[in-house]
Design a protein around this motif. Structure first.
Motif, mmCIF file in Angstrom:
data_model
loop_
_atom_site.group_PDB
_atom_site.id
_atom_site.type_symbol
_atom_site.label_atom_id
_atom_site.label_comp_id
_atom_site.label_asym_id
_atom_site.label_seq_id
_atom_site.Cartn_x
_atom_site.Cartn_y
_atom_site.Cartn_z
ATOM 1 N N PHE A 105 0.813 -1.208 0.000
ATOM 2 C CA PHE A 105 0.000 0.000 0.000
ATOM 3 C C PHE A 105 0.852 1.266 0.000
ATOM 4 C CE2 PHE A 105 -2.501 3.325 2.075
ATOM 5 C CZ PHE A 105 -3.619 3.326 1.251
ATOM 6 N N GLY A 133 -11.755 3.144 1.494
ATOM 7 C CA GLY A 133 -11.025 1.944 1.898
ATOM 8 C C GLY A 133 -10.773 0.999 0.738
ATOM 9 N N LYS A 134 -11.470 1.222 -0.369
ATOM 10 C CA LYS A 134 -11.305 0.341 -1.524
ATOM 11 C C LYS A 134 -10.389 0.927 -2.582
ATOM 12 C CE LYS A 134 -15.582 -2.027 -0.840
ATOM 13 N NZ LYS A 134 -16.438 -2.996 -1.422
ATOM 14 N N THR A 153 -7.592 -1.055 -4.089
ATOM 15 C CA THR A 153 -6.784 -1.698 -3.066
ATOM 16 C C THR A 153 -7.587 -2.789 -2.364
ATOM 17 O OG1 THR A 153 -7.408 -0.038 -1.422
ATOM 18 C CG2 THR A 153 -5.371 0.351 -2.647
ATOM 19 N N GLU A 154 -6.833 -3.722 -1.800
ATOM 20 C CA GLU A 154 -7.459 -4.814 -1.065
ATOM 21 C C GLU A 154 -6.458 -5.305 -0.021
ATOM 22 O OE1 GLU A 154 -8.255 -8.984 -2.756
ATOM 23 O OE2 GLU A 154 -10.120 -7.878 -3.082
ATOM 24 N N THR A 155 -6.866 -5.336 1.210
ATOM 25 C CA THR A 155 -6.022 -5.778 2.335
ATOM 26 C C THR A 155 -4.613 -5.184 2.276
ATOM 27 O OG1 THR A 155 -5.398 -7.854 1.245
ATOM 28 C CG2 THR A 155 -7.293 -7.934 2.718
ATOM 29 N N TYR A 156 -4.565 -3.864 2.236
ATOM 30 C CA TYR A 156 -3.318 -3.096 2.304
ATOM 31 C C TYR A 156 -2.360 -3.361 1.140
ATOM 32 C CZ TYR A 156 -5.151 -2.188 6.897
ATOM 33 O OH TYR A 156 -5.972 -1.826 7.934
ATOM 34 N N LYS A 157 -2.917 -3.798 0.026
ATOM 35 C CA LYS A 157 -2.119 -3.983 -1.188
ATOM 36 C C LYS A 157 -2.889 -3.431 -2.368
ATOM 37 C CE LYS A 157 0.359 -7.916 0.435
ATOM 38 N NZ LYS A 157 1.568 -8.494 0.166
ATOM 39 N N LYS A 159 -4.558 -3.655 -5.856
ATOM 40 C CA LYS A 159 -5.172 -4.715 -6.659
ATOM 41 C C LYS A 159 -5.124 -4.347 -8.142
ATOM 42 C CE LYS A 159 -9.433 -7.311 -7.056
ATOM 43 N NZ LYS A 159 -10.774 -7.498 -6.569
#
Length: 171
Positions: A105, A133-134, A153-157, A159
């Motif tokens: 991220f 958050g997305k 983004t997804e789970t601090y990475k 996408k």
């Protein structure tokens, strides 16, 4: 008679909604309305894709990828350029950063800021920005062209990281 006219209108409206305006400048020398052969001749490094290849967006109005430049260097980053067509006419160009998927991220945030700043230098302040958050999205309008920076983004990475060129919606 009125019922028949309403039914006919309903049948033709979706087709009209998907019509691509011709001549809207997109990325580099691409413009809406170009056919596949015109895109391939304008971009010698591009490759035509078979009907079963290419990205197929979930929404039909986004078109189907029929031409791709596998690697384009922009500001030191290597993007992939996808050319999307509706009814044989170029409708949009998507620059995607393939290596962004899974990027931490913090690196994605830095890259997003760099690209946003570069687009702002070229097109002025964004017409809109949204952060959640997305991910992050910013839009610029350059005459009839809409330019979008989309970072999912997804789970601090990261996408997905894309710059999209398409016709601006008509008011």
């Amino acid at each position: 008679m009125i019922r028949t006219l309403l039914l006919l209108s309903a049948l033709f409206l979706p087709a009209a909604a998907l019509a691509v305006p011709a001549g809207v400048p997109l990325w580099e020398d691409a413009a809406t309305g170009m056919n596949r052969d015109e895109v391939l001749s304008r971009f010698p490094e591009a490759q035509g894709l078979a009907p079963d290849q290419g990205d197929q967006p979930k929404r039909p109005e986004q078109g189907k990828e029929r031409v791709r430049i596998p690697e384009v260097e922009i500001a030191g980053e290597r993007y992939q350029a996808g050319f999307y067509f509706l009814d044989g006419a170029l409708a949009r160009v998507v620059l995607e950063l393939p290596r962004a998927e899974g990027m931490p991220f913090s690196r994605g945030l830095k890259l997003t800021e760099e690209v946003r700043d570069a687009l702002t230098q070229t097109y002025g302040e964004p017409a809109s920005k949204d952060s959640s958050g997305k991910g992050y999205m910013a839009e610029w309008e350059d005459g009839p062209t809409l330019i979008r920076l989309v970072v999912l983004t997804e789970t601090y990475k990261v996408k997905k990281f894309q710059i999209i060129y398409e016709p601006a919606p008509e008011d």
